[in-house]
Design an enzyme around this catalytic site. Structure first.
Site, PDB file in Angstrom:
ATOM      1  N   GLU A 276       9.792  78.227 -46.923  1.00 49.70           N
ATOM      2  CA  GLU A 276       9.746  76.765 -46.924  1.00 49.70           C
ATOM      3  C   GLU A 276      10.887  76.200 -46.087  1.00 49.70           C
ATOM      4  O   GLU A 276      12.049  76.584 -46.263  1.00 49.70           O
ATOM      5  CB  GLU A 276       9.836  76.227 -48.370  1.00 49.70           C
ATOM      6  CG  GLU A 276       9.840  74.701 -48.417  1.00 49.70           C
ATOM      7  CD  GLU A 276       9.587  74.124 -49.800  1.00 49.70           C
ATOM      8  OE1 GLU A 276       9.327  74.883 -50.760  1.00 49.70           O
ATOM      9  OE2 GLU A 276       9.645  72.882 -49.912  1.00 49.70           O
TER      10      GLU A 276
ATOM     11  N   LYS B 297       4.843  83.692 -58.487  1.00 48.14           N
ATOM     12  CA  LYS B 297       5.779  83.360 -57.402  1.00 48.14           C
ATOM     13  C   LYS B 297       7.144  83.053 -58.027  1.00 48.14           C
ATOM     14  O   LYS B 297       7.217  82.328 -59.018  1.00 48.14           O
ATOM     15  CB  LYS B 297       5.276  82.155 -56.599  1.00 48.14           C
ATOM     16  CG  LYS B 297       6.267  81.685 -55.530  1.00 48.14           C
ATOM     17  CD  LYS B 297       5.634  80.793 -54.476  1.00 48.14           C
ATOM     18  CE  LYS B 297       5.518  79.347 -54.832  1.00 48.14           C
ATOM     19  NZ  LYS B 297       6.796  78.661 -55.106  1.00 48.14           N
TER      20      LYS B 297
ATOM     21  N   ASP C 168       5.094  74.679 -59.384  1.00 44.74           N
ATOM     22  CA  ASP C 168       5.878  73.899 -60.350  1.00 44.74           C
ATOM     23  C   ASP C 168       6.194  72.511 -59.778  1.00 44.74           C
ATOM     24  O   ASP C 168       6.798  71.673 -60.459  1.00 44.74           O
ATOM     25  CB  ASP C 168       7.132  74.644 -60.824  1.00 44.74           C
ATOM     26  CG  ASP C 168       8.074  75.016 -59.699  1.00 44.74           C
ATOM     27  OD1 ASP C 168       7.764  74.730 -58.523  1.00 44.74           O
ATOM     28  OD2 ASP C 168       9.140  75.609 -59.992  1.00 44.74           O
TER      29      ASP C 168
ATOM     30  N   ASP D 125       3.537  79.708 -60.047  1.00 49.05           N
ATOM     31  CA  ASP D 125       4.998  79.725 -60.109  1.00 49.05           C
ATOM     32  C   ASP D 125       5.488  80.133 -61.483  1.00 49.05           C
ATOM     33  O   ASP D 125       4.944  79.686 -62.512  1.00 49.05           O
ATOM     34  CB  ASP D 125       5.553  78.313 -59.840  1.00 49.05           C
ATOM     35  CG  ASP D 125       5.868  78.075 -58.377  1.00 49.05           C
ATOM     36  OD1 ASP D 125       6.312  79.020 -57.703  1.00 49.05           O
ATOM     37  OD2 ASP D 125       5.664  76.937 -57.914  1.00 49.05           O
TER      38      ASP D 125
HETATM   39  O1  KIV Z   1       5.730  74.273 -56.303  1.00 41.68           O
HETATM   40  C1  KIV Z   1       5.205  74.174 -55.186  1.00 41.68           C
HETATM   41  O2  KIV Z   1       4.288  73.388 -54.960  1.00 41.68           O
HETATM   42  C2  KIV Z   1       5.679  75.032 -54.125  1.00 41.68           C
HETATM   43  C3  KIV Z   1       5.224  74.721 -52.737  1.00 41.68           C
HETATM   44  C4  KIV Z   1       6.032  73.593 -52.182  1.00 41.68           C
HETATM   45  C5  KIV Z   1       5.264  75.889 -51.842  1.00 41.68           C
HETATM   46  O3  KIV Z   1       6.455  75.917 -54.351  1.00 41.68           O
END
Ligand code: KIV
Length: 269
Positions: free
Chosen positions: A179, A110, A43, A82
């Site tokens: 992270e 995720k 995201d 995500d």
């Molecule tokens: O949204 C994203 O790109 C992420 C990464 C920073 C792991 O969650």
């Protein structure tokens, strides 16, 4: 095509795996040629593609649109997607919105959070949706954290992070993503769960996989860049420069030359 069981196998054999964010077909094809192991439809596209200053405005429809474009062009990588801000606040929302992104081409969703996601993780897993839980710095909570800051800096906070990881792994989380935490946490958590691949971004060199936002590693993020980013484009030239940057990243993750000390947070815990 790489599967979740391949990633577990990589972990068992100590073979580190690469992950990049990706949002479109041309980059997805270049990542296929460079044999990037896993792709995250992040995201972060809210910032990188849409020009917002956080991930909060991103919708489930946005995620599905980009997941479909990436899947059409890449038949090699394992694809995580995500679930965006407040799209999994109830278990029912998580189920409905996971259906949308999985039907668009994702192989795993995720979600950002901790122990409180245990029921969501268990229900999704039971319904055929593998789940990656993102812990540490979780950008969807930027307004709670008050900025993008290093997490788990004290032993107490580190123990809380470990407890959250245990709760979601017990509930069925198949991958953890950490992270912006001290390198020691990346190592401790990767060792704690032999069956669960741990992906790091700013979590040191000892996690099982590494992820970067593609614009960051291509030097296309203007303004402040996080400590954990390395610009792989700087070392390339000529018409295959982007492809070569992806190949160099994949090789550096595997031989553990990335992340180096300067990309890592060292804190005594
Ligand atoms: O949204 C994203 O790109 C992420 C990464 C920073 C792991 O969650």
């Amino acid at each position: 095509m790489i599967s979740l069981s391949n990633l577990k196998d990589f972990k068992a054999k100590g073979r580190k795996f690469s992950c990049l964010t990706c949002y479109d077909a041309s980059m997805a094809k270049a990542m296929e040629i460079a044999e990037i192991d896993t792709i995250l439809i992040g995201d972060s596209l809210g910032m990188a593609i849409q020009g917002h200053d956080s991930t909060l405005p991103v919708t489930v429809a946005d995620m599905a649109y980009h997941a479909a474009a990436v899947r059409r062009a890449n038949q090699h990588a394992f694809i995580l997607c995500d679930l965006p801000f407040l799209s999994y606040a109830t278990v029912n929302d998580a189920l409905i919105n996971s259906r949308t992104v999985m039907q668009a081409g994702a192989q795993m969703v995720k979600v950002e959070g901790g122990a409180w996601l245990a029921e969501t993780v268990a229900v999704l897993t039971r319904n055929g949706v593998p789940v990656c839980v993102h812990l540490g710095l979780t950008p969807q909570s930027v307004n709670v954290f008050g900025g993008y800051k290093l997490q788990a800096k004290t032993r107490e906070a580190a123990d809380q992070l470990i407890a959250d990881c245990k709760a979601v792994v017990e509930a069925g989380a198949a991958i953890l993503l950490l992270e912006c935490v001290p390198a020691q946490m990346g190592k401790e958590i990767a060792e704690l769960f032999p069956e669960v691949p741990v992906i790091g971004i700013g979590a040191g060199v000892e996690t099982d996989g590494q992820v970067l936002v593609v614009q960051d590693m291509l030097g296309l993020t203007f303004g402040r860049v996080a400590r954990f980013v390395r610009n792989f484009m700087k070392e390339q030239s000529g018409e295959t420069a982007i492809l070569d940057a992806f190949k160099a990243y994949h090789a550096a993750v595997q031989d553990q030359s990335f992340p180096a000390k300067e990309h890592t947070f060292q804190v005594e815990l």
